[in-house]
Design an enzyme around this catalytic site. Structure first.
Site, PDB file in Angstrom:
ATOM      1  N   HIS A   1       0.844  -1.204   0.000  1.00 42.22           N
ATOM      2  CA  HIS A   1       0.000   0.000   0.000  1.00 42.22           C
ATOM      3  C   HIS A   1       0.883   1.259   0.000  1.00 42.22           C
ATOM      4  O   HIS A   1       0.609   2.216  -0.715  1.00 42.22           O
ATOM      5  CB  HIS A   1      -0.903   0.029   1.241  1.00 42.22           C
ATOM      6  CG  HIS A   1      -1.893  -1.102   1.317  1.00 42.22           C
ATOM      7  ND1 HIS A   1      -2.050  -1.888   2.427  1.00 42.22           N
ATOM      8  CD2 HIS A   1      -2.781  -1.578   0.402  1.00 42.22           C
ATOM      9  CE1 HIS A   1      -2.988  -2.786   2.215  1.00 42.22           C
ATOM     10  NE2 HIS A   1      -3.450  -2.633   0.991  1.00 42.22           N
TER      11      HIS A   1
ATOM     12  N   LYS B   1     -18.524  -6.264   9.533  1.00 35.58           N
ATOM     13  CA  LYS B   1     -17.379  -7.102   9.165  1.00 35.58           C
ATOM     14  C   LYS B   1     -16.323  -7.017  10.259  1.00 35.58           C
ATOM     15  O   LYS B   1     -15.957  -5.926  10.686  1.00 35.58           O
ATOM     16  CB  LYS B   1     -16.792  -6.599   7.840  1.00 35.58           C
ATOM     17  CG  LYS B   1     -16.246  -7.722   6.972  1.00 35.58           C
ATOM     18  CD  LYS B   1     -15.906  -7.216   5.594  1.00 35.58           C
ATOM     19  CE  LYS B   1     -14.481  -7.560   5.244  1.00 35.58           C
ATOM     20  NZ  LYS B   1     -14.059  -6.964   3.982  1.00 35.58           N
TER      21      LYS B   1
ATOM     22  N   ARG C   1      -2.073  -6.447  -8.207  1.00 35.10           N
ATOM     23  CA  ARG C   1      -0.973  -7.388  -8.011  1.00 35.10           C
ATOM     24  C   ARG C   1      -1.009  -8.515  -9.025  1.00 35.10           C
ATOM     25  O   ARG C   1      -0.029  -8.850  -9.643  1.00 35.10           O
ATOM     26  CB  ARG C   1      -1.033  -7.993  -6.597  1.00 35.10           C
ATOM     27  CG  ARG C   1      -0.648  -7.042  -5.503  1.00 35.10           C
ATOM     28  CD  ARG C   1      -1.104  -7.516  -4.159  1.00 35.10           C
ATOM     29  NE  ARG C   1      -2.550  -7.518  -4.089  1.00 35.10           N
ATOM     30  CZ  ARG C   1      -3.259  -7.738  -2.994  1.00 35.10           C
ATOM     31  NH1 ARG C   1      -2.648  -8.022  -1.878  1.00 35.10           N
ATOM     32  NH2 ARG C   1      -4.565  -7.692  -3.022  1.00 35.10           N
TER      33      ARG C   1
ATOM     34  N   SER D   1      -2.658  -8.323   2.907  1.00 39.53           N
ATOM     35  CA  SER D   1      -3.104  -8.101   4.296  1.00 39.53           C
ATOM     36  C   SER D   1      -3.695  -9.364   4.919  1.00 39.53           C
ATOM     37  O   SER D   1      -3.539  -9.595   6.122  1.00 39.53           O
ATOM     38  CB  SER D   1      -4.134  -6.973   4.354  1.00 39.53           C
ATOM     39  OG  SER D   1      -3.582  -5.767   3.917  1.00 39.53           O
TER      40      SER D   1
END
Ligand code: ADP
Length: 154
Positions: free
Chosen positions: A18, A42, A91, A129
């Site tokens: 990031h 969440k 990515r 992550s």
């Protein structure tokens, strides 16, 4: 007119990947909002407050960066703050498929917001992550994947 971008994400946690997207995005825009998409239903590893503090401290001396959170449609948040660009990182081919759908739908919802993609550098392509959270869960050392200046908030 000022070029304002939003870099939206969960940033749970914010990684070297990031950070690399931000450093390459900085010359392109006058202001970048790093915006944590908050979903109260969440469960996250780091609380919203921890993430805001960790990212905020990292960029405390960078006047072009604003760290914020939102709990609404990303395009509505862009409209609210006057952002014309959405910044996202790519990515893998899997990222591409996912990002393509989101960007095309966002464009349908608000054609005034353009999504700009930055391709991950090879060394950070595997930095993810989800994997970092898994390592943290079992007490592993994740420091090599996180920005050098980032301090983990307890
Ligand atoms: P989300 O929950 O929206 O996927 P993330 O916090 O995982 O949010 O990621 C935010 C953005 O950063 C996404 O566009 C993602 O593809 C990108 N990103 C994540 N890791 C990297 C990395 N290592 N290199 C480049 N971009 C990345």
């Amino acid at each position: 007119m000022q070029k304002i971008a939003v870099f939206p994400g969960s940033f749970d946690p914010f990684t070297k990947g990031h950070e690399n997207v931000i450093s390459r995005g900085l010359p392109l825009f006058d202001r970048i909002y790093i915006a944590i998409g908050y979903n109260s239903e969440k469960k996250s590893f780091f609380t919203l407050d921890q993430r805001l503090k960790m990212i905020g401290k990292l960029y405390q001396n960078e006047p072009k960066i604003i760290v914020d959170h939102y709990e609404e449609l990303t395009v509505d948040y862009c409209k609210k703050i006057g952002a014309q660009y959405l910044l996202r990182g790519l990515r893998t081919a899997a990222d591409f498929e996912y990002e393509r759908a989101i960007a095309q739908i966002n464009r349908k919802m608000n054609p005034d917001v353009e999504t700009v993609f930055i391709l991950a550098v090879p060394e950070y392509t595997p930095v993810n992550s989800t994997i970092i959270r898994e390592i943290l869960k079992y007490g592993g050392d994740v420091s090599q994947f996180l920005p050098d200046d980032m301090i983990i908030e307890d």
